[in-house]
Each structure stands twice: as structure tokens, then as C-alpha cells.
Write a protein that holds these residues in place. Structure first.
Motif, mmCIF file in Angstrom:
data_model
loop_
_atom_site.group_PDB
_atom_site.id
_atom_site.type_symbol
_atom_site.label_atom_id
_atom_site.label_comp_id
_atom_site.label_asym_id
_atom_site.label_seq_id
_atom_site.Cartn_x
_atom_site.Cartn_y
_atom_site.Cartn_z
ATOM 1 N N GLN A 101 28.957 25.756 -5.273
ATOM 2 C CA GLN A 101 27.792 26.641 -5.305
ATOM 3 C C GLN A 101 26.744 26.135 -6.291
ATOM 4 O O GLN A 101 25.552 26.107 -5.986
ATOM 5 N N VAL A 102 27.185 25.717 -7.460
ATOM 6 C CA VAL A 102 26.258 25.208 -8.464
ATOM 7 C C VAL A 102 25.572 23.934 -7.976
ATOM 8 O O VAL A 102 24.390 23.708 -8.238
ATOM 9 N N ALA A 103 26.313 23.111 -7.228
ATOM 10 C CA ALA A 103 25.759 21.849 -6.746
ATOM 11 C C ALA A 103 24.758 22.050 -5.610
ATOM 12 O O ALA A 103 23.797 21.291 -5.489
ATOM 13 N N THR A 104 24.966 23.074 -4.787
ATOM 14 C CA THR A 104 24.137 23.238 -3.591
ATOM 15 C C THR A 104 23.025 24.269 -3.744
ATOM 16 O O THR A 104 22.049 24.225 -2.999
ATOM 17 N N GLU A 105 23.150 25.205 -4.686
ATOM 18 C CA GLU A 105 22.157 26.248 -4.852
ATOM 19 C C GLU A 105 21.464 26.081 -6.210
ATOM 20 O O GLU A 105 22.065 26.367 -7.251
ATOM 21 N N PRO A 106 20.228 25.609 -6.220
ATOM 22 C CA PRO A 106 19.560 25.285 -7.491
ATOM 23 C C PRO A 106 19.519 26.438 -8.490
ATOM 24 O O PRO A 106 19.693 26.231 -9.692
ATOM 25 N N ALA B 15 42.810 35.641 -1.158
ATOM 26 C CA ALA B 15 41.507 35.205 -0.665
ATOM 27 C C ALA B 15 41.613 33.929 0.158
ATOM 28 O O ALA B 15 40.946 33.775 1.179
ATOM 29 N N ILE B 16 42.454 33.005 -0.294
ATOM 30 C CA ILE B 16 42.641 31.769 0.471
ATOM 31 C C ILE B 16 43.239 32.081 1.838
ATOM 32 O O ILE B 16 42.812 31.543 2.864
ATOM 33 N N GLY B 17 44.207 32.980 1.854
ATOM 34 C CA GLY B 17 44.832 33.350 3.121
ATOM 35 C C GLY B 17 43.867 34.046 4.058
ATOM 36 O O GLY B 17 43.970 33.916 5.281
ATOM 37 N N GLY B 18 42.887 34.762 3.482
ATOM 38 C CA GLY B 18 41.917 35.479 4.301
ATOM 39 C C GLY B 18 40.618 34.728 4.470
ATOM 40 O O GLY B 18 39.642 35.300 4.948
ATOM 41 N N ASP B 19 40.593 33.460 4.068
ATOM 42 C CA ASP B 19 39.391 32.623 4.181
ATOM 43 C C ASP B 19 38.199 33.290 3.496
ATOM 44 O O ASP B 19 37.087 33.324 4.027
ATOM 45 N N ALA B 20 38.431 33.822 2.309
ATOM 46 C CA ALA B 20 37.367 34.491 1.541
ATOM 47 C C ALA B 20 37.434 34.044 0.087
ATOM 48 O O ALA B 20 37.445 34.852 -0.836
ATOM 49 N N LEU B 21 37.468 32.721 -0.105
ATOM 50 C CA LEU B 21 37.679 32.161 -1.439
ATOM 51 C C LEU B 21 36.597 32.572 -2.419
ATOM 52 O O LEU B 21 36.846 32.733 -3.615
ATOM 53 N N ARG B 22 35.373 32.774 -1.934
ATOM 54 C CA ARG B 22 34.279 33.114 -2.845
ATOM 55 C C ARG B 22 34.521 34.434 -3.568
ATOM 56 O O ARG B 22 33.954 34.679 -4.628
ATOM 57 N N ARG C 33 35.834 34.223 -7.340
ATOM 58 C CA ARG C 33 35.062 33.736 -8.488
ATOM 59 C C ARG C 33 35.011 34.777 -9.597
ATOM 60 O O ARG C 33 35.264 34.481 -10.766
ATOM 61 N N GLY C 34 34.655 36.006 -9.228
ATOM 62 C CA GLY C 34 34.566 37.059 -10.228
ATOM 63 C C GLY C 34 35.897 37.313 -10.898
ATOM 64 O O GLY C 34 35.961 37.479 -12.118
ATOM 65 N N GLY C 35 36.971 37.318 -10.107
ATOM 66 C CA GLY C 35 38.293 37.555 -10.679
ATOM 67 C C GLY C 35 38.696 36.482 -11.661
ATOM 68 O O GLY C 35 39.260 36.771 -12.725
#
Length: 281
Positions: free
Chosen positions: A40-45, A91-98, A101-103
């Protein structure tokens, strides 16, 4: 009966549970979430404002040093890390890795504090390692961009196109679309982090640290308006709307990083503490 060494006991309690080796192991364990954050940091300025937070946190940790590890600190550390790991697996199992981040960042802050590595003010500063979630920015759109657009339309050479789904400023260099990030929310949050860090550096109590963060965060609205004005009035007529769009995309994060680096060591009290003097709890 052998005498009890009170000083040694206090040193044992204050010895951080978070050692470099354990930190490396945790980084490996949380690598999926950390790599996703890095992408995210690399792709979103606009997310690159968080790059200054490790530097601020390092300085804050040298000021806000706990005398003792919190009571039941080891149990709190285990609970934080276990919860974050469980969230990551789900999250990985549900394809919701993002969602992890907060956790992970909250667990990191809790671990820093509960392990006796830093005090509570420095631990809270580590929460700024998490960029403002995109869904939060989108939730405030297009209200904020429209408000800024109407305000800037008063400047000579500018007109505002009040389209709900694509608000834009009509400049002498072309049409400058206003994106959700132009609402200034990320800039306000980033500057609030700098305000929080400066309060920690100065050794202020929690109440004043919070007040400083709110003041700096509110200043972000003024800075965002100025950034939009520069892009629309100064950059667009000379270099075109595309270049002005680039200024808006990168300018906020760059400004936060530069201000954070420049202002971090300011103040004689801060310099004394950062050089090794004792800091308040």
C-alpha cells in the motif's frame, strides 16, 4: 536468609520482554500483513506519510521510558499477539488480508507498552504506522472535496464544477479533478501524529499531548487548502493539470515527512531528553 536486592528486582521488572530476536520472530509471523502494508505504501503516494513514523517513534521511545513493566504485562503481550495472529489467519482464509493491518498495528502498540519497552504515550504514537484506511477516506468523499472546491472558486482564474461523482476545479491549465484524498483527511491525521510526537518529546502529560495532536490535526485543513491553491493557481497554469494532480497526490505525504524530520529535535528540553536524560512517565 539472603538479603533482597530491591534495585535488582526493579531492573528485572523493567527489562523489556520485547528483545530484538523476539521482534524478528514476530516480524516473520506477521509478514503477510506487513508485506500488504508495504504494498500500500509503495503504490499509494498519500500513504507514504507513515515513513516518518518509525523515526518519530525511535525518538519518542528514548523520552517516554517506563520505570517498570506494567502489571500482568506478559499476559497482555500474549493476548495482543495471539489476537492479531488469529485475525491474520482468518483474514487470509477469507481473502481479506487488508483487514489485519489495524489489528497488527494495535497489537504492536499494546506489545510495546505491555512489554515495558516504552511508555503509553510512545506506544500510542506507533498507531500512526497505519495509513488512514481507504474506506474511511471514501466515506468522507465527496463532501470534503466539494467544500474545498467551493472555497477555492473564490480565487481568480478558478471555477468549481460541483459534480457529485467527479468534482473538479477549472484552472487556466485545464480541468483538475478532485480525488477523495484531496479532502485532507490523511493530511490532518498525519500532522496530528507529528503534534503527538512533539508533545512526547517535550515530556508533556497525556492531556497536553492529546491537545497538541488535535491542534496540529486541525491545522491540516488549512494546509490542505493551501496545497490545493498552489496546485490549481501556480502549478496548473504553468505545467498543466496533470502535473498539478501529481503535486496533490504526493505533496501531502512529502510535507508530513519533511515537517516530521525537521521539527522532531526542536526544543532544548527535547534535546536533553534525547541525549539520554531521564524522561517523565
Amino acid at each position: 536468609m539472603a538479603p533482597v536486592e530491591v534495585g535488582a528486582s526493579r531492573r528485572d521488572r523493567a527489562r523489556p520482554l520485547l528483545t530484538p530476536l523476539r521482534g524478528l520472530a514476530l516480524a516473520v509471523a506477521f509478514s503477510p500483513a506487513l508485506l500488504d502494508l508495504g504494498r500500500q505504501v509503495a503504490t499509494e503516494p498519500w500513504a507514504r506519510a507513515v515513513l516518518v513514523v518509525p523515526w518519530l517513534l525511535l525518538l519518542a521511545a528514548r523520552v517516554d521510558r517506563p520505570q517498570d513493566a506494567p502489571r500482568h504485562g506478559r499476559s497482555i503481550v500474549i493476548a495482543c499477539l495471539a489476537s492479531a495472529l488469529l485475525l491474520q489467519v482468518v483474514a487470509i482464509g477469507g481473502d481479506a488480508l487488508r483487514l489485519t493491518r489495524g489489528g497488527v498495528v494495535i497489537a504492536f502498540a499494546g506489545t510495546l507498552w505491555a512489554s515495558g519497552t516504552v511508555g503509553p504515550r510512545a506506544a500510542i504514537l506507533s498507531l500512526w504506522l497505519l495509513p488512514v484506511p481507504s474506506f474511511v477516506v471514501d466515506a468522507m468523499s465527496p463532501v470534503l472535496e466539494i467544500s474545498f472546491g467551493r472555497l477555492l472558486a473564490a480565487l481568480p482564474g478558478l471555477a468549481f464544477e460541483a459534480t457529485a461523482f467527479d468534482p473538479a476545479l477549472s484552472t487556466r491549465g485545464g480541468r483538475l479533478s478532485l480525488e477523495p484524498i484531496d479532502g485532507g483527511l490523511s493530511l490532518c491525521v498525519g500532522l496530528a501524529g507529528i503534534g503527538w510526537a512533539r508533545g512526547v518529546f517535550a515530556g508533556r502529560p497525556m492531556r497536553r499531548v492529546v491537545g497538541g495532536a488535535l491542534l496540529w490535526g486541525g491545522l491540516g485543513l488549512v494546509v490542505q487548502a493551501a496545497l490545493l491553491a498552489v496546485a490549481a493557481v501556480a502549478v496548473a497554469p504553468v505545467a498543466g493539470a496533470a502535473m498539478a494532480r501529481g503535486v496533490l497526490d504526493h505533496g501531502g505525504a512529502l510535507l508530513i515527512v519533511l515537517v516530521g524530520v525537521a521539527l522532531a529535535p526542536i526544543g532544548s528540553a527535547s534535546r536533553r531528553r534525547l541525549s539520554g536524560g531521564p524522561g517523565p512517565c
